[in-house]
Structures are given as structure tokens and as C-alpha cells.
Design an enzyme around this catalytic site. Structure first.
Site, PDB file in Angstrom:
ATOM      1  N   GLU A   1       0.868  -1.418  -0.101  1.00 33.54           N
ATOM      2  CA  GLU A   1       0.100   0.144  -0.108  1.00 33.54           C
ATOM      3  C   GLU A   1       1.008   1.205  -0.041  1.00 33.54           C
ATOM      4  OE1 GLU A   1      -3.198   1.856  -0.980  1.00 33.54           O
ATOM      5  OE2 GLU A   1      -3.986  -0.221   0.266  1.00 33.54           O
TER       6      GLU A   1
ATOM      7  N   GLY B   1       3.798   0.113  -5.414  1.00 32.52           N
ATOM      8  CA  GLY B   1       3.610  -1.334  -5.783  1.00 32.52           C
ATOM      9  C   GLY B   1       4.480  -1.722  -6.927  1.00 32.52           C
TER      10      GLY B   1
ATOM     11  N   ASP C   1      -5.733  -4.361  -7.047  1.00 36.43           N
ATOM     12  CA  ASP C   1      -7.028  -3.941  -6.700  1.00 36.43           C
ATOM     13  C   ASP C   1      -7.152  -2.495  -6.676  1.00 36.43           C
ATOM     14  OD1 ASP C   1      -9.471  -3.761  -5.595  1.00 36.43           O
ATOM     15  OD2 ASP C   1      -9.347  -4.120  -3.747  1.00 36.43           O
TER      16      ASP C   1
ATOM     17  N   ASP D   1      -9.503   2.410 -11.959  1.00 44.37           N
ATOM     18  CA  ASP D   1      -9.374   2.499 -13.400  1.00 44.37           C
ATOM     19  C   ASP D   1      -8.120   3.408 -13.671  1.00 44.37           C
ATOM     20  OD1 ASP D   1     -11.354   0.936 -13.559  1.00 44.37           O
ATOM     21  OD2 ASP D   1     -12.728   2.518 -14.892  1.00 44.37           O
TER      22      ASP D   1
END
Length: 519
Positions: A329, A357, A374, A377
Site C-alpha cells: 500500500e 506497488g 486492486d 481504473d
């Protein structure tokens, strides 16, 4: 070559007192200008759910209006006059940013439908109307300061006004980026900037023997400090932004503003006013995890990029064979909020990585059976980095043989627009360049599952075989979601003629901008 660090103090020391005070005033305005610009951009991000196109529109309007202020200043400023005007105007430069932040925060509640995704026209008009007073004034003041500084000295000294303005800009950017954003909320930051500008204005007023004006500014400064320190305007304005919900917690980080609200028993987490997840949204958590996890016969190592606080980690850990989950995260405030209000991060099998990430994927030496991204868009260039051919190649390098990868886009529904079809097709074709098999599972989002192993839509059967208990994603739910007609619609939506998405040619980002502009 002359060393500027030996020359700079000399010419500054040799200046008449009035010119030194003008340069001090210009420097304070430079600091105010940069800090205000950064804060306004961050607040506009909350209002407009901003991407780089929105930032470009706002910055263009900022430059346009500031330039217009400079142009008008050339007609309005008269030689030999204006010290008092500079003093009064600097007070307004100090006060306006506070009103800006308040206005920007309450504007969506008063003018727009809650949750409305504003188009380019509304972004342009809203920003130009809001920015006009401050930008026109600061542009005018730069010309005024040049005229005042030139009076009694050579015209070449005007360049020093621009130099001190730029030094103020640099100082403002440095102070905000390395100090203010970590220690203060926006109103506390603006209070500091307000104090700097008003002190400069008071010194100028004293020098031109305007004692009443200096006293009035001093009283206004004292009142402003009392108001901003006694009243928690940050909390009050944030509560207005989320009217109808109980404000539980909020905080600022370099990445934006994280807010937690409560409605009934449900907690909702927001980042820059975009809802990240809710604690009771079980169906979304199950879809994110199980559509991908059931494709692997015995997943042991799992990588989850973003979204773990929502409850997806609990769903992953339902698979008894899972030995380790690396959860990545970027924003530390999301992790802090998760630790405060959920119990999803407490498993000893979960290792949390507070970093980008993409950077983690490049640096990790571990290999995984299932990797789940996750993220929203590709609505910004930053997020688009996770939808490119290069990233998918990096993903495959850290996957075990026949590993499974999952990423998603907004749902297509029963009708797929041309813009959405092109967006889906670009992602699908990019994945196919790296993985042998790609299927699209329609649901709350369109889930793109990719692997070199055979993939199946028989998700309910595999869940039953694995003995995984779910509340929503089961045979009865999937019989309504994974109908032949819906699968046909979503697979037809990936057949448009498109290009592959790459780091240096972010075509999917462009397609999403088209999709956004068409809404």
C-alpha cells in the site's frame, strides 16, 4: 566567473531600506503563491476527482489569470506611487487563500450533485472563476513591486524583484513538501503563510509612517490567529463535505486526504473524496479475491497490491494453503486508518509493505502463485503504470509457473459504449501479449484474469470443491452474474481494434480520458 554567493549579500545589503522591504514583501508573496497553489491543487483534486488533464486545466487557468493580472497592472500602476496599495494588497494576498479552501470544500455540496463526475466544461469554468481573484491580484502586485522597486534606482534592478519572487516560490515549495505537509493541516499551513505576509505588510506600513494602517493590520493578524487557532476549520469544513454521514476520522499525507465516515454500522474510507471501500461491502471483497484465487489449485504465496484494508485479506486467508500474503500500500494513512478501525491487518501471515506497488514488484525476490491488483481504473498516469505491457512483464517474472494474475476495470453493464469497448480491448490485448490465457469475469467490475494455465468460468464449482465459505459469491449469485449473455457481451467488448498499452505510450490512459469525457 563571479561567485553569486559573494555578490548576492553585497547588493542586498547596499539597497535602501524601502527597497529591501519591498523585496521582503515580494519574497513572502512568492512563498504564499507557491503554498497556495499546491493547497488549491490538492483541494481541487478532492472536488474534481482529478487526473492530469484536470491539473493541466487548472494550472493553465492559473498562468493565464496571473499573466492577465500582470498585463492589467501595466495600465493601472503609476510611477512613484503605490506603497500603501502594496501594503493593503498584501493583506488580501494573506487572507484570500483561507477563503479559497473553505469555498472549494463547500462548493460541491452547494453547486453539484453529490458524487457527480464533473466534465471538462465544469472543471474549466469552476476553476477559472475561483482562481480569478487571487491570480489577478498576485499578477498585478508583481508589476506594482517592480515599479516601486525601480523608483529611485536603475531599471535593471527589476530583475531582482523576479529573482526574489522565484526564491519565495522555491522556499514555499520546499517548506510545504518537507515540513508543512507532515506537521500541519491546510488551515494551519495557511496561518503561517498569512503571518509571514502580514508581518511584511506591517513593516512596510511602519516605514512609510502609516501607524494607523500598521495597527489595523496588527489587529487583523491577531484576530486571524485567534480564529484559525480557536476554531477547527479543517474539521468543520470536512464535516460539510461529508454531510449526512458521521465524520469519524481524517488525516493528510503527501498523497492526499484520507477520511473515514460512519453511516449506521458501516464505515466508509475515502481518499481525496473518492470512496475506497466500505466495511460492509462483502460482495466486492469476495469478487476481487475469489475470481482469481479459485483458478489456482493450491495457492501458497499471494501478492496483493492495494485494497487490503477493505477486507480482501480476510478473503485470501480463507484458503488454508496460503502461507504468506504480501500486501503493498502506497499511502501510510490508509494503513493507519485500517489499523485504527479494522482488524484486517492483524494476521501473522500478512506482511505489509508501505511503498509503491510497481517498485515492490521490481525489487522483491519472492515468487507468487496469485497476484491481485486492486486499484481504480487507469484514470491517472500514475495508476496507468499498473496497466502496461512492461508492468505485466514484471509481474510474470515474479510468478511461479502457471501463476494467476487479476486486475479490473469499471463494469461494462449490458450496453458497452464505444469508448468503454476500446478501453477494455486495450487492456485485454496488452495482457494477451504476456499471458497465454485471459478471461473477463463480469461483476461489480470487469475482472481480467490472466495466466498461462487454463482458466474457467466455473467459479462456483471450484469454490465448493475447495470448501471456501462465502456470503455472496456462490452458486446462486453467480448463476445470475455469469450468464452466457453477460459473458458474451463482455468478451465482445474486447475485440475492438486498439493498441497495446506501454509505459511511454500510455494509450489505455488516453482511452480512459475519452471514456471519462464521454460521460
Amino acid at each position: 566567473m563571479v561567485d553569486m554567493f559573494t555578490v548576492f549579500p553585497g547588493w542586498l545589503k547596499a539597497l535602501p531600506r524601502i527597497q529591501g522591504l519591498i523585496l521582503l514583501s515580494v519574497t513572502m508573496m512568492g512563498i504564499s503563491h507557491m503554498v497556495t497553489q499546491i493547497l488549491v491543487m490538492r483541494e481541487f483534486l478532492n472536488v474534481f476527482y482529478g487526473n492530469e488533464l484536470v491539473f493541466g486545466i487548472i494550472l493553465s487557468n492559473w498562468l493565464l489569470l496571473t499573466g492577465l493580472g500582470c498585463y492589467l497592472g501595466g495600465f493601472l500602476v503609476r510611477p512613484g506611487r503605490g506603497i500603501k496599495l502594496l501594503v493593503v494588497s498584501q493583506v488580501f494576498v494573506a487572507m484570500i487563500p483561507v477563503l479559497y479552501i473553505l469555498t472549494i470544500r463547500v462548493m460541491p455540496t452547494l453547486l453539484f450533485v453529490r458524487g457527480e463526475l464533473l466534465g471538462v466544461d465544469k472543471v474549466f469554468l469552476s476553476s477559472i472563476l475561483l482562481l480569478a481573484p487571487y491570480c489577478l491580484l498576485t499578477g498585478f502586485l508583481l508589476v506594482l513591486a517592480c515599479e516601486l522597486f525601480k523608483f529611485g534606482g536603475p531599471a535593471v534592478q527589476i530583475g531582482r524583484v523576479y529573482l526574489m519572487d522565484n526564491i519565495g516560490d522555491i522556499l514555499g515549495g520546499f517548506l510545504f513538501s518537507f515540513i508543512f505537509v507532515y506537521l500541519f493541516n491546510p488551515f494551519q499551513t495557511l496561518l503561517l503563510v498569512l503571518m509571514l505576509n502580514m508581518v511584511a505588510a506591517i513593516l512596510l506600513a511602519i516605514h512609510i509612517r502609516k501607524a494607523i494602517l500598521a495597527l489595523a493590520i496588527s489587529l487583523l493578524l491577531a484576530f486571524s490567529c485567534f480564529l484559525l487557532l480557536a476554531q477547527d476549520l479543517d474539521k468543520a469544513s470536512t464535516r460539510i463535505q461529508f454531510r449526512g454521514q458521521e465524520l469519524v476520522w481524517f488525516g493528510e499525507s503527501p498523497f492526499g486526504k484520507v477520511v473515514v465516515t460512519k453511516l449506521g454500522e458501516q464505515l466508509t474510507f475515502f481518499e481525496n473524496r473518492v470512496p475506497l471501500f466500505s466495511t460492509e461491502n462483502t460482495v466486492e471483497n469476495e469478487e476481487v479475491v475469489h475470481y482469481a484465487m479459485v483458478q489456482h489449485p493450491n495457492p501458497k504465496g499471494v501478492l496483493l497490491i492495494s485494497g487490503g484494508v477493505s477486507g480482501t485479506l480476510k478473503e485470501i486467508l480463507k484458503y488454508g494453503g496460503v502461507e504468506r500474503v504480501d500486501y503493498v500500500e502506497l499511502d501510510p494513512l490508509i494503513l493507519e486508518a485500517g489499523e485504527r478501525f479494522t482488524d484486517t491487518l492483524s494476521s501473522p501471515k500478512v506482511e505489509i509493505h508501505n511503498m509503491d506497488g510497481r517498485l515492490f514488484v521490481r525489487k522483491t525476490g519472492r515468487r507468487y502463485d496469485v497476484i491481485i491488483v486492486d486499484l481504480p481504473d487507469p484514470e491517472t498516469a500514475q495508476i496507468n503504470r499498473f496497466f502496461t505491457l512492461e508492468f505485466f512483464g514484471e509481474i510474470k517474472k515474479i510468478m511461479n509457473k502457471d501463476g494467476v494474475f487479476s486486475i479490473s476495470l469499471s463494469p461494462s453493464g449490458n450496453y458497452v459504449s464505444e469508448e468503454k469497448m476500446v478501453l477494455n480491448s486495450s487492456l485485454y490485448k496488452t495482457l494477451k501479449k504476456v499471458f497465454s490465457n485471459v478471461i473477463v469475469v463480469p461483476g461489480g467490475r470487469d475482472f481480467f484474469i490472466a495466466s498461462d494455465r487454463e482458466l474457467s468460468y466455473g467459479i462456483a464449482e471450484r469454490l465448493e470443491e475447495a470448501g471456501i465459505e462465502t456470503e455472496y459469491v456462490n452458486k446462486y449469485y453467480l448463476d445470475g452474474v455469469l450468464t452466457p449473455s453477460r459473458i458474451r457481451v463482455v468478451m465482445e467488448s474486447v475485440r475492438a481494434e486498439t493498441r497495446v498499452n506501454r509505459d511511454l505510450k500510455p494509450i489505455t490512459y488516453y482511452y480512459h480520458l475519452r471514456y471519462w469525457a464521454s460521460q
